[in-house]
Design a protein around this motif. Sequence first.
Motif, PDB file in Angstrom:
ATOM      1  N   SER A   1      32.675  67.324  39.733  1.00 57.14           N
ATOM      2  CA  SER A   1      31.672  67.715  38.743  1.00 57.14           C
ATOM      3  C   SER A   1      31.737  66.875  37.471  1.00 57.14           C
ATOM      4  O   SER A   1      30.793  66.883  36.668  1.00 57.14           O
ATOM      5  N   VAL A   2      32.832  66.150  37.261  1.00 55.60           N
ATOM      6  CA  VAL A   2      32.988  65.360  36.040  1.00 55.60           C
ATOM      7  C   VAL A   2      32.028  64.176  36.057  1.00 55.60           C
ATOM      8  O   VAL A   2      31.917  63.461  37.056  1.00 55.60           O
ATOM      9  N   GLU A   3      31.327  63.989  34.956  1.00 55.21           N
ATOM     10  CA  GLU A   3      30.435  62.840  34.804  1.00 55.21           C
ATOM     11  C   GLU A   3      31.228  61.670  34.219  1.00 55.21           C
ATOM     12  O   GLU A   3      31.922  61.826  33.211  1.00 55.21           O
ATOM     13  N   ILE A   4      31.132  60.511  34.848  1.00 50.35           N
ATOM     14  CA  ILE A   4      31.817  59.324  34.335  1.00 50.35           C
ATOM     15  C   ILE A   4      31.152  58.882  33.041  1.00 50.35           C
ATOM     16  O   ILE A   4      29.921  58.833  32.940  1.00 50.35           O
ATOM     17  N   GLN A   5      31.971  58.580  32.044  1.00 50.73           N
ATOM     18  CA  GLN A   5      31.452  58.126  30.743  1.00 50.73           C
ATOM     19  C   GLN A   5      31.399  56.600  30.731  1.00 50.73           C
ATOM     20  O   GLN A   5      32.428  55.934  30.826  1.00 50.73           O
ATOM     21  N   PHE A   6      30.196  56.077  30.624  1.00 51.90           N
ATOM     22  CA  PHE A   6      29.995  54.632  30.587  1.00 51.90           C
ATOM     23  C   PHE A   6      29.771  54.169  29.158  1.00 51.90           C
ATOM     24  O   PHE A   6      29.520  54.961  28.254  1.00 51.90           O
ATOM     25  N   GLY A   7      29.848  52.857  28.971  1.00 50.18           N
ATOM     26  CA  GLY A   7      29.488  52.231  27.710  1.00 50.18           C
ATOM     27  C   GLY A   7      28.541  51.078  27.990  1.00 50.18           C
ATOM     28  O   GLY A   7      28.400  50.639  29.132  1.00 50.18           O
ATOM     29  N   PRO A   8      27.908  50.550  26.963  1.00 53.70           N
ATOM     30  CA  PRO A   8      26.903  49.501  27.179  1.00 53.70           C
ATOM     31  C   PRO A   8      27.475  48.204  27.743  1.00 53.70           C
ATOM     32  O   PRO A   8      26.724  47.377  28.262  1.00 53.70           O
ATOM     33  N   ASN A   9      28.786  47.999  27.657  1.00 57.08           N
ATOM     34  CA  ASN A   9      29.393  46.773  28.192  1.00 57.08           C
ATOM     35  C   ASN A   9      29.808  46.922  29.650  1.00 57.08           C
ATOM     36  O   ASN A   9      30.155  45.936  30.300  1.00 57.08           O
ATOM     37  N   ILE A  10      29.797  48.142  30.179  1.00 57.06           N
ATOM     38  CA  ILE A  10      30.242  48.373  31.557  1.00 57.06           C
ATOM     39  C   ILE A  10      29.056  48.152  32.492  1.00 57.06           C
ATOM     40  O   ILE A  10      28.082  48.906  32.465  1.00 57.06           O
ATOM     41  N   LYS A  11      29.135  47.101  33.281  1.00 55.39           N
ATOM     42  CA  LYS A  11      28.022  46.705  34.149  1.00 55.39           C
ATOM     43  C   LYS A  11      28.463  46.693  35.608  1.00 55.39           C
ATOM     44  O   LYS A  11      29.628  46.438  35.929  1.00 55.39           O
ATOM     45  N   ASP A  12      27.503  46.925  36.492  1.00 59.71           N
ATOM     46  CA  ASP A  12      27.769  46.818  37.924  1.00 59.71           C
ATOM     47  C   ASP A  12      27.878  45.347  38.323  1.00 59.71           C
ATOM     48  O   ASP A  12      27.369  44.451  37.637  1.00 59.71           O
ATOM     49  N   TRP A  13      28.521  45.105  39.452  1.00 61.07           N
ATOM     50  CA  TRP A  13      28.571  43.748  39.986  1.00 61.07           C
ATOM     51  C   TRP A  13      27.174  43.322  40.439  1.00 61.07           C
ATOM     52  O   TRP A  13      26.436  44.120  41.016  1.00 61.07           O
ATOM     53  N   PRO A  14      26.775  42.094  40.168  1.00 61.41           N
ATOM     54  CA  PRO A  14      25.468  41.632  40.640  1.00 61.41           C
ATOM     55  C   PRO A  14      25.444  41.508  42.153  1.00 61.41           C
ATOM     56  O   PRO A  14      26.493  41.433  42.810  1.00 61.41           O
ATOM     57  N   LYS A  15      24.241  41.459  42.726  1.00 60.79           N
ATOM     58  CA  LYS A  15      24.085  41.277  44.160  1.00 60.79           C
ATOM     59  C   LYS A  15      24.631  39.918  44.574  1.00 60.79           C
ATOM     60  O   LYS A  15      24.432  38.920  43.894  1.00 60.79           O
ATOM     61  N   MET A  16      25.358  39.900  45.698  1.00 59.43           N
ATOM     62  CA  MET A  16      25.960  38.651  46.176  1.00 59.43           C
ATOM     63  C   MET A  16      25.540  38.400  47.618  1.00 59.43           C
ATOM     64  O   MET A  16      25.677  39.274  48.469  1.00 59.43           O
ATOM     65  N   PRO A  17      24.991  37.211  47.912  1.00 64.04           N
ATOM     66  CA  PRO A  17      24.460  36.935  49.250  1.00 64.04           C
ATOM     67  C   PRO A  17      25.555  36.714  50.277  1.00 64.04           C
ATOM     68  O   PRO A  17      26.696  36.342  49.957  1.00 64.04           O
ATOM     69  N   ALA A  18      25.206  36.922  51.529  1.00 60.92           N
ATOM     70  CA  ALA A  18      26.110  36.627  52.637  1.00 60.92           C
ATOM     71  C   ALA A  18      26.211  35.119  52.824  1.00 60.92           C
ATOM     72  O   ALA A  18      25.379  34.345  52.329  1.00 60.92           O
ATOM     73  N   LEU A  19      27.243  34.686  53.539  1.00 60.28           N
ATOM     74  CA  LEU A  19      27.441  33.271  53.797  1.00 60.28           C
ATOM     75  C   LEU A  19      26.309  32.738  54.664  1.00 60.28           C
ATOM     76  O   LEU A  19      25.998  33.288  55.722  1.00 60.28           O
ATOM     77  N   ALA A  20      25.696  31.655  54.227  1.00 56.76           N
ATOM     78  CA  ALA A  20      24.587  31.047  54.963  1.00 56.76           C
ATOM     79  C   ALA A  20      25.108  30.233  56.147  1.00 56.76           C
ATOM     80  O   ALA A  20      26.301  29.920  56.252  1.00 56.76           O
ATOM     81  N   GLU A  21      24.181  29.870  57.051  1.00 52.07           N
ATOM     82  CA  GLU A  21      24.556  29.045  58.202  1.00 52.07           C
ATOM     83  C   GLU A  21      25.097  27.687  57.758  1.00 52.07           C
ATOM     84  O   GLU A  21      26.044  27.152  58.334  1.00 52.07           O
ATOM     85  N   ASN A  22      24.458  27.135  56.719  1.00 55.77           N
ATOM     86  CA  ASN A  22      24.835  25.824  56.197  1.00 55.77           C
ATOM     87  C   ASN A  22      24.933  25.912  54.686  1.00 55.77           C
ATOM     88  O   ASN A  22      24.216  26.693  54.049  1.00 55.77           O
ATOM     89  N   LEU A  23      25.801  25.114  54.097  1.00 59.09           N
ATOM     90  CA  LEU A  23      25.975  25.146  52.649  1.00 59.09           C
ATOM     91  C   LEU A  23      25.805  23.759  52.046  1.00 59.09           C
ATOM     92  O   LEU A  23      26.325  22.773  52.579  1.00 59.09           O
ATOM     93  N   VAL A  24      25.088  23.718  50.925  1.00 59.12           N
ATOM     94  CA  VAL A  24      25.084  22.549  50.056  1.00 59.12           C
ATOM     95  C   VAL A  24      25.746  22.976  48.749  1.00 59.12           C
ATOM     96  O   VAL A  24      25.286  23.917  48.095  1.00 59.12           O
ATOM     97  N   LEU A  25      26.836  22.313  48.398  1.00 61.85           N
ATOM     98  CA  LEU A  25      27.604  22.687  47.220  1.00 61.85           C
ATOM     99  C   LEU A  25      27.714  21.501  46.273  1.00 61.85           C
ATOM    100  O   LEU A  25      28.003  20.378  46.711  1.00 61.85           O
ATOM    101  N   LYS A  26      27.520  21.770  44.998  1.00 65.55           N
ATOM    102  CA  LYS A  26      27.739  20.730  44.004  1.00 65.55           C
ATOM    103  C   LYS A  26      29.120  20.922  43.390  1.00 65.55           C
ATOM    104  O   LYS A  26      29.500  22.035  43.019  1.00 65.55           O
ATOM    105  N   VAL A  27      29.883  19.844  43.296  1.00 68.07           N
ATOM    106  CA  VAL A  27      31.181  19.888  42.615  1.00 68.07           C
ATOM    107  C   VAL A  27      30.896  19.926  41.115  1.00 68.07           C
ATOM    108  O   VAL A  27      30.311  18.997  40.562  1.00 68.07           O
ATOM    109  N   VAL A  28      31.284  21.021  40.472  1.00 74.41           N
ATOM    110  CA  VAL A  28      30.961  21.193  39.056  1.00 74.41           C
ATOM    111  C   VAL A  28      32.200  21.168  38.154  1.00 74.41           C
ATOM    112  O   VAL A  28      32.086  21.303  36.946  1.00 74.41           O
ATOM    113  N   SER A  29      33.380  20.993  38.737  1.00 71.34           N
ATOM    114  CA  SER A  29      34.579  20.779  37.938  1.00 71.34           C
ATOM    115  C   SER A  29      35.641  20.155  38.822  1.00 71.34           C
ATOM    116  O   SER A  29      35.761  20.490  40.008  1.00 71.34           O
TER     117      SER A  29
END
Length: 752
Positions: free
Chosen positions: A514-542
Motif C-alpha cells: 500500500s505504500v506509495e513510492i516517493q519520487f523526485g523530479p530528478n528520478i527518471k525511468d530508463w529510456p527505451k533500448m533496442p534489441a541487437l540488430a542483424e547487422n551493426l554499423v558503429l562509429k568509433v567515438v573515443s
Amino acid sequence: MKLYDTGVYLNNGQEIIPAAKAQLPVSQEEAARNTIAYSILSAHNTSGNMDKLQIKFDKLTSHDITFVGIIQTARASGLDRFPVPYVLTNCHNSLCAVGGTINEDDHMFGLTCAKKYGGVYVPPHQAVIHQFAREMLAECGKMILGSDSHTRYGALGTMAMGEGGPELVKQLLSQTYDINMPGVVAIYLKGTPRPGVGPQDVALAIIGKVFGNGYVKNKVMEFVGPGVASLSADFRIGVDVMTTETTCLSSIWQTDEKIQEFYEIHGRAEGYKELKPGNVAYYDGCVEIDLSEIKPMIAMPFHPSNTYTIDELNANLDDILADVEKKAQISLDGKVPFTLRNKVIDGKLYVDQGIIAGCAGGGFENICAAADILRGTSIGADAFTLSVYPASTPIYMELAKNGVLADLLETGAVVKTAFCGPCFGAGDTPANNAFSIRHTTRNFPNREGSKIQNGQISSVALMDARSIAATAANKGFLTSAENFTGEYRGQKYFFDKNIYANRVFDSKGVADPSVEIQFGPNIKDWPKMPALAENLVLKVVSEIHDPVTTTDELIPSGETSSYRSNPLGLAEFTLSRKDPAYVGRAKEVQKAEHAIENGECPLDVLPELKSVMETVHKEYPEVGKGNLGVGSTIFAVKPGDGSAREQAASCQKVLGGWANIANEYATKRYRSNLINWGMLPFLIPAGDLPFANGDYLFFPGVRKAVEEKADSITGYTVKEDKMVPFTVTLGELTDDEREIILKGCLINYNRK
C-alpha cells in the motif's frame, strides 16, 4: 613477500607445500574442495555443477548512488517484494546541498521502497555501507552481494562481492549470479606486525605486489596461516576491504576467537562459526607474507599499486617524485602541469591535508591509534588540515565516551559524521596543486574532486591512519608511524545497539504494497533500448591508450553522483574527464538509430553515413531497412578498473553505444555491466589497431554470431571506399548473457 609460481597445498593450516613437491594422501581435486571458499560457494550454488556456478546470495546491500537505478530496473521487470534482506544505506549522497532537493529525494525514494518492498533503510550519517554490513549483516559462512566494489566482509567469515547494479537486480528477481568456479589463492600470513604498522600498510604491500601482474585477478583471496591470529578483527577488516584494489573477485579468512568476540560485542553471537581449511587444501597460487617485515607504506598518485615504503620515499624523494610526474602525464594525458617536487622543503615532503575516513580508515582501532600518536600535540596553524570520519555512529559514540573524540579535537583535527565523500570527491577537495594523504580506498586521478577539464589538479596518496597521524603531529611533514615511540592504549570497543534501533527502519522482511513510492523530479525511468540488430554499423567515438582506464574516467564520481538517478542527465558527463568530446560525437551518431526506430532514413540525419553505406552495399547489398543498427563504440586498452558502478556502461548505452572494444577488461564486474546493458564486450589482440577514432566499423551478421556462439566475429573498417577486415572475440558468455545482449539489455530480458 613471496609469490609462488605454481599451485600449493596447505597442510594442517600451517605448512605450505609447492604442488611439485607434494606427496600427500589426497588428490588435487579432493584437496581443492577443502578450501573455505569452495565450501561457501558450494553451499550457495544452485546449478549442481561446481564448474559453472549459479549463486544465490543471502543478503544484498546498496547505497544512495546505486539503489535508485537498481530498484527502478527491478520495478520495470515486475518486482513486488525483496526476496532476501536488502539494506539501503545513505552514505554517498549524504550532503544534501548540491543540486537542490535531488539527494534527499533519493533518500525518500529509498525509505518508501524499503517500506513497500520489505527492506532496511539506514538514514544519512548513521553508517557507511560496509561498516553497517560488518556490524549488522555479516555472518560466518554466508554470502552478501553489494552494488559497491568494496563489498568485502571476508575477515568476518562472509564471502562478499561487489558488482554492478544489474547483478543485484537479478537477485531481486530470484535469478542467479552466474560465474565459472573461480581460482582460489592462499594469502599465507606469518609473523606479527611491528609497532606503527596498520592494516593499510599490509594492504598496500599486497596490492603493490599483485596488481600489476594480475596474480589474483578474478580469483578468491583466502587468508590463512599462523599470522592471522596475531591480527585483531579491526586489523583484518582493514586489510580485507582493500583486496578490491587487487582486482580479485572476493575474499575469505579463517576465523577464530577474535572474530567470535566481534560477533558477541555486536550482540550477534549466533552469526559466528569457525571457518578453516581442511587438513589438506589445494590453492591455485599463494602469496606468502611475513607481517613482521612490512613497514609503513604509501601509495603515490595515481593508483593504489604505486607503492613505496615511507622510509624509501623520504630517502629518495627527487627520484621517486620525478617518476610520479612521468606516470602522471599518462594518467592526466598531459592536460595540466603536475609536480610534487615543489612540496619538498628543506629535504622533507610537505603534505597539505590528511584524512582518515570511510570503510577502510574509519574503524575504531585506526582512530584510537591515530589519537594515541596525536595526543598532546597539535596539527599546527599552517595549511595542513586533518579530518576524521568514524565509519558509523556507534563508533563515533564510543570515541566520545572513551575520550578519544576530545583528544582529537584538541589537536585541531575536525571529526565529522559517517560519510564516504572523501573517497570519491564529494568532500574535503584539496586546493589546486595540493597534496593529500588519506586512509581511504582509492587515489585515482581527480577522485579527490579536482577537475582537470577546468585546469585544476590536486592529488592523493594512500597511507595508514597511524602514519597520517604521525605526519599531522609533525605539522604536515611526511612521517612514518614507526617514529612514534609512545604507547598505544588499545582501548576496548563497546557497541551501542540502541543507535540503530532508534533510527534504522527495518521492515523485518515484511512488504507493504500500500505504500506509495516517493519520487523526485530528478528520478527518471530508463529510456527505451533496442534489441541487437542483424547487422551493426558503429562509429568509433573515443580511443584510449592508457594502460588501464578506471570507471572514474568512464563516468566521473564526485559531483556527478547526484545525477545517478537520472540516466539521461548523468550520461552528459560520460568520459568528461578523459575525452570531453565523446558525448557530442556519440549523440550525433545516435540520431541515426533514433531515425531507424521512427521508421525514417538514417542517412537524412547523419549524412556522413551515406558514403559508409555505399561502401557496405558493394559487398552486402541486402543490409538496410529492418536489419541494421547504427551506434557508437569506444576502444580502451584495459577498461573498468575500480568502482562497480553500472553507469560506466549504462551511460554509453543511453548515448547509443553498442560495444566496447578492448585488449582486456580490468574487472569481471565492468564486463558484466556491459553485458547487462546489452553491449558487446569485444576483445581484440594487443598491437596496431585496424581502426582509429572517427572511423566507421561494420559487423555483418553480428546477431547470428551471438546466437550461434561463434568463437570470433569479423568486422570491417570502412573508409576510403574500402572495407578492411579484422577479427574480434566475445569471450565466454552464458546462455542468459547472450540472450540479454540479443534483447538489448537486462530490462528487456526481464520485461513482462
